[in-house]
Design an enzyme around this catalytic site. Sequence first.
Site, PDB file in Angstrom:
ATOM      1  N   ASP A  46       0.817  -1.229   0.000  1.00 27.61           N
ATOM      2  CA  ASP A  46       0.000   0.000   0.000  1.00 27.61           C
ATOM      3  C   ASP A  46       0.846   1.272   0.000  1.00 27.61           C
ATOM      4  OD1 ASP A  46      -1.878  -2.015   0.541  1.00 27.61           O
ATOM      5  OD2 ASP A  46      -1.925  -1.548   2.674  1.00 27.61           O
ATOM      6  N   GLU A 215     -11.096  -0.899  -3.306  1.00 23.96           N
ATOM      7  CA  GLU A 215     -10.384  -0.191  -2.243  1.00 23.96           C
ATOM      8  C   GLU A 215      -9.239   0.620  -2.864  1.00 23.96           C
ATOM      9  OE1 GLU A 215      -9.238  -3.554   0.071  1.00 23.96           O
ATOM     10  OE2 GLU A 215      -7.563  -4.097  -1.244  1.00 23.96           O
TER      11      GLU A 215
END
Length: 333
Positions: A46, A215
Amino acid sequence: MILKTLFNPTSKTLLFSFLLLSVYLQSNAQEKKTAGNPVFQGWYADPEGTIFGKKYWIYPTFSAPYSKQVFFDAFSSPDLVNWTKHNRILDTASVKWAKRAMWAPSIIEKDKKYYLFFGANDIQSDKESGGIGVAVASKPEGPYEDYLGKPLVDKFHNGAQPIDQFVFKDKGEYYLIYGGWRHCNIAHLKKDFTGFIPFKDGNIFKEITPDNYVEGPFMFEKEGKYYFMWSEGGWTGPNYSVAYAIADSPFGPFKRIGKILQQNPEIATGAGHHSVIHDPKSKDWYIVYHRRPLGEKDGNSRVTCIDKMYFDEQGFISPVIITNEGVEKSSIK
């Protein structure tokens, strides 16, 4: 005795070989032209890439079981090739309400302060404690301290789990774009980041979810157009990927155009949850993302990589070619 050992015929050969090896290693380090992928060692996911001053920065999730995700490291580089690790810039000792699953940091500079937005605790309902928090520091490398003493977003709004936050600055205003569980919201941040400014209709959280959104939202503006990007698929699977849309406003509507980042089964799988780095004085664009090395089955076996990102003549993003070589050296202009 030492001198005698060094200068006997056998030792001379060994010493000469050692010197040659040393010169080779130094020369090889100096001639390193690409970072290689991953750009730094360790399990990290991420990643948010950005620029502060004359350095590139990456703020990733420490990729491990949720109970061990209790801190963030950061990495900085003057040239995209040589990276320095900054250990534990924030951890749960400084955020009393955060217990685990510290995820997906997003950072922005404002008034000589650095604000790090992050998710914690992976809450599954409004009855649990956690959500999106904010930490602050006077330097990009921290140390960071909890800014609010509580989460900024601690509930589900429009079905969006409060994770995967991204802070977007547009025309002097700041917005929080976030959301898991296939829903994405945008909210107008107050100038001091202590809360939100309601929109004209009275709502605070406006849903901007495009088709196939899962997401990992990210947004940037280029030539008056707003590029909204997100991750699709399951994060533990090989088909994790990134798609995008373009609109005339950060509020959309965003109509999905297509995927631009995905696995190459000959190089790596599960390429997703990305960010974008662009030096306004340069023509180069970079996509920073995580992927899973070939042969790795553990969902947390994720590494951070960088590759070039290109646009065609119409302004659409070309499919990214993921590489093992990574990008070439480039200093901030």
